[in-house]
Design an enzyme around this catalytic site. Structure first.
Site, PDB file in Angstrom:
ATOM      1  CE  LYS A 142      -7.629  -6.722   2.411  1.00  0.00           C
ATOM      2  NZ  LYS A 142      -9.535  -5.471   2.609  1.00  0.00           N
ATOM      3  CE  LYS A 171      -5.946  -7.027 -10.534  1.00  0.00           C
ATOM      4  NZ  LYS A 171      -6.798  -8.331 -10.066  1.00  0.00           N
ATOM      5  CE  LYS A 178      -3.313   6.079  -5.147  1.00  0.00           C
ATOM      6  NZ  LYS A 178      -2.398   6.400  -5.789  1.00  0.00           N
TER       7      LYS A 178
END
Ligand code: TRP
Length: 328
Positions: A115, A195, A198
């Site tokens: 992140k 995988k 969204k």
């Protein structure tokens, strides 16, 4: 008071879309655990603000997360569902746990590293502290187990380490929460490669209308070695077959598998069967979601009730924690 085996706790990111992977990997397993465990599910808005977000959209994201989770089976009569920031004890415990957590442990978290790369100009303290807040979420309810996907393994390991540190320093208090991996099926996206997610744009929304679900299934990659209809296929390497495992009955699976192997069943027909199985399951979910969206007060009531129930538990834990660490 309860004959169940203890509390299971899991956190839900506030987002209103749930795809086939989320459903098979999370919600369905949570629902299955409820007869055995006391379920507490938390919409983690304090976690969500550790990365850039739109404040004006947050309430809607939280509402949507509640709607889709309730619709897909998290029955508020059988578990607690609430919003993290409505139980301020989460951040209070996080602060206390901060004071026993070495910074080095946080800096080596894979999710923090990823992140920080993704949001280079907003690497804030909250992002580094994310796993400590997560530990607080779990320990506040003395949860014995946490059903999560494999991507959370490292965070859970740290939660246990923090519980042990607390217990060593202040006396035995928190149970070490076990990880219950809930990803029984590796569901890939429509690309059949990565995988389902969204953000990758390769997902199939579970509450999407049937036309859209079919559009996504239609383009879903199957066994890439099966070039022509008359070629035999291998279900073992086919992501559509993986989804069948999640939605179809054992008897049907055997037939589909055989039909694929001897080329009597084509990929399109196989996908149509899957479409029908998904539709059977989710039609009532979609109806429920529409009903809830039309009645926002009902949803808010569920969340308020969940928060009230959880606040009571959290307050009691915090009284004990404060006294153990030498505060009032
Ligand atoms: N970090 C989890 C995720 O990304 C969400 C989460 C927050 C969580 N608090 C938790 C999961 C406590 C399990 C337990 O999905």
């Amino acid at each position: 008071m309860t004959l169940k085996k203890g509390v299971i706790f899991s956190g839900i990111q506030p987002s209103g879309t749930i795809h086939v992977g989320n459903y098979l990997g999370a919600i369905r397993n949570w629902v299955a655990l409820l007869p055995e465990y006391e379920g507490i599910f938390c919409i983690v808005d304090y976690h969500a603000i550790t990365v850039p977000y739109d404040p004006a959209a947050m309430q809607e994201r939280i509402f949507d997360a509640a709607v889709v989770n309730i619709s897909c089976g998290l029955d508020p009569g059988k578990c607690s569902l609430f919003v993290q920031s409505e139980v301020p004890e989460h951040t209070e415990l996080a602060w206390i746990l901060n004071c026993i957590t070495p910074i080095g442990e946080l800096e080596r978290m894979t999710q923090f590293k990823t992140k920080s790369e993704q949001h280079r100009d907003s690497v804030n303290m909250g992002l580094l502290d994310y796993p400590v807040l997560q530990a607080a979420d779990i320990l506040l309810y003395k949860a014995v187990a946490v059903p999560v996907g494999e991507d959370q393994a490292q965070h859970l390991e740290l939660s246990r380490e923090i519980a042990r540190k607390f217990n060593r320093r202040f006396g035995d208090f928190f149970p070490e929460p076990a990880t219950l991996f809930s990803e029984t099926l590796k569901v890939l996206g429509v690309d059949g490669k990565s995988k389902m997610s969204k953000s990758m744009g390769n997902d199939i929304g579970i509450l999407a209308d049937p036309k859209e679900v079919w559009e996504r299934l239609r383009i879903s990659v199957t066994d890439e070695n099966r070039k022509r209809r008359q070629d035999p296929g291998d279900p073992a390497v086919c992501n559509v077959f993986t989804m069948h495992k999640g939605f179809s009955r054992a008897g049907d699976l055997a037939i589909i598998q055989a039909g694929c192997r001897n080329a009597t069943l084509g990929c399109v027909d196989c996908k149509k069967i899957l479409r029908d199985r998904i539709e059977e399951l989710v039609a009532p979910f979609r109806e429920k979601a529409a009903e809830l969206r039309a009645n926002p007060a009902l949803v808010r009531g569920v969340l308020a009730e969940g928060a009230a129930r959880c606040r009571k538990i959290a307050q009691k834990t915090m009284e004990q924690v404060r006294s153990r660490i030498g505060l009032r």
